[in-house]
Write an enzyme that holds these catalytic residues in place. Structure first.
Site, PDB file in Angstrom:
ATOM      1  N   ARG A  84     -43.599 -11.153 -11.424  1.00 45.39           N
ATOM      2  CA  ARG A  84     -44.424 -11.963 -10.510  1.00 45.39           C
ATOM      3  C   ARG A  84     -44.573 -13.338 -11.138  1.00 45.39           C
ATOM      4  O   ARG A  84     -44.920 -13.465 -12.306  1.00 45.39           O
ATOM      5  CB  ARG A  84     -45.791 -11.282 -10.336  1.00 45.39           C
ATOM      6  CG  ARG A  84     -46.827 -12.089  -9.554  1.00 45.39           C
ATOM      7  CD  ARG A  84     -46.422 -12.243  -8.091  1.00 45.39           C
ATOM      8  NE  ARG A  84     -47.511 -12.678  -7.252  1.00 45.39           N
ATOM      9  CZ  ARG A  84     -47.935 -13.940  -7.147  1.00 45.39           C
ATOM     10  NH1 ARG A  84     -47.385 -14.902  -7.870  1.00 45.39           N
ATOM     11  NH2 ARG A  84     -48.909 -14.245  -6.323  1.00 45.39           N
TER      12      ARG A  84
ATOM     13  N   GLU B 189     -46.377 -14.097   2.278  1.00 43.37           N
ATOM     14  CA  GLU B 189     -45.883 -12.718   2.310  1.00 43.37           C
ATOM     15  C   GLU B 189     -44.788 -12.572   3.361  1.00 43.37           C
ATOM     16  O   GLU B 189     -44.892 -13.119   4.444  1.00 43.37           O
ATOM     17  CB  GLU B 189     -47.023 -11.747   2.625  1.00 43.37           C
ATOM     18  CG  GLU B 189     -48.138 -11.759   1.604  1.00 43.37           C
ATOM     19  CD  GLU B 189     -47.672 -11.425   0.201  1.00 43.37           C
ATOM     20  OE1 GLU B 189     -46.895 -10.468   0.026  1.00 43.37           O
ATOM     21  OE2 GLU B 189     -48.072 -12.146  -0.734  1.00 43.37           O
TER      22      GLU B 189
ATOM     23  N   ARG C 139     -46.635  -5.461 -12.886  1.00 44.34           N
ATOM     24  CA  ARG C 139     -45.572  -6.463 -12.801  1.00 44.34           C
ATOM     25  C   ARG C 139     -45.694  -7.374 -14.014  1.00 44.34           C
ATOM     26  O   ARG C 139     -46.800  -7.728 -14.423  1.00 44.34           O
ATOM     27  CB  ARG C 139     -45.700  -7.304 -11.526  1.00 44.34           C
ATOM     28  CG  ARG C 139     -45.616  -6.501 -10.256  1.00 44.34           C
ATOM     29  CD  ARG C 139     -45.854  -7.357  -9.037  1.00 44.34           C
ATOM     30  NE  ARG C 139     -47.204  -7.914  -9.040  1.00 44.34           N
ATOM     31  CZ  ARG C 139     -47.756  -8.549  -8.016  1.00 44.34           C
ATOM     32  NH1 ARG C 139     -47.071  -8.733  -6.901  1.00 44.34           N
ATOM     33  NH2 ARG C 139     -48.976  -9.028  -8.088  1.00 44.34           N
TER      34      ARG C 139
END
Length: 190
Positions: free
Chosen positions: A81, A89, A132
């Site tokens: 990330r 998104e 992440r």
């Protein structure tokens, strides 16, 4: 005689299965998390990925959206990330709705990174609650991708302490993008 016949058949069958599995493993590998991915046509070998990882580079295997992708370092695959930014998104989730300019943002990151090498720079916190890895992303030519995404209007500033190393730079770039109506700061389609 019957046992020898069965043994021969089983041996031939075992050889066939072994060859089939070996040839398939050249094209498919298991990604942590259980999903199988087909290797890209010119994907580097595991040894090359390990060598480049020691030099600070990872190979991007799949772009999720404008601020997240999968990389492979030769020993593991993991999701990364981007620190300090938030891209729209690409799909609805429990927490966020699909955003304006999402497909453009994802496409830009794909053209810059997918099936290519990137350098990951970590900050103080290296992983988020979703497991992440958090990183600043640099292309092989030295382009600072996080900054480029903000500058061109593909993402907005979204910084969470303690990872604030480039926050002032991101804020300045976002201000310029808004003033010049770059990307998602441009006119909305009718």
């Amino acid at each position: 005689m019957k046992n020898r016949y069965i043994f021969t058949i089983l041996s031939v069958l075992l050889c066939y299965v072994s060859i089939a599995c070996q040839s398939q493993s050249d094209y498919i590998y298991s990604v942590r998390g259980g999903a199988d991915q087909v290797l890209h046509e010119n994907e580097p070998s595991r040894a090359e990925k390990e060598k480049r990882w020691k030099e600070g580079f990872a190979y991007v295997t799949k772009v999720i959206d404008g601020d997240t992708f999968w990389v492979d370092n030769g020993t593991e695959s993991f999701k990364v990330r981007f620190i300090g930014i938030d891209a729209p998104e690409t799909r609805n989730s429990r927490w966020k709705k699909k955003g304006y300019y999402a497909s453009e943002s994802k496409k830009f990151v794909q053209t810059q990174t997918e099936h290519q090498w990137v350098r990951l720079e970590f900050d103080i916190q290296s992983m988020d609650k979703y497991k992440r890895r958090l990183a600043y992303i640099y292309l092989e030519d030295g382009t600072f991708l996080n900054a480029s995404l903000v500058e061109q209007g593909y993402a907005v500033v979204d910084t969470y302490p303690p990872n604030v190393k480039y926050v002032e730079q991101f804020i300045d770039l976002q201000k310029q993008a808004r003033e010049t109506k770059q990307g998602l700061w441009g006119e909305l389609p009718e």
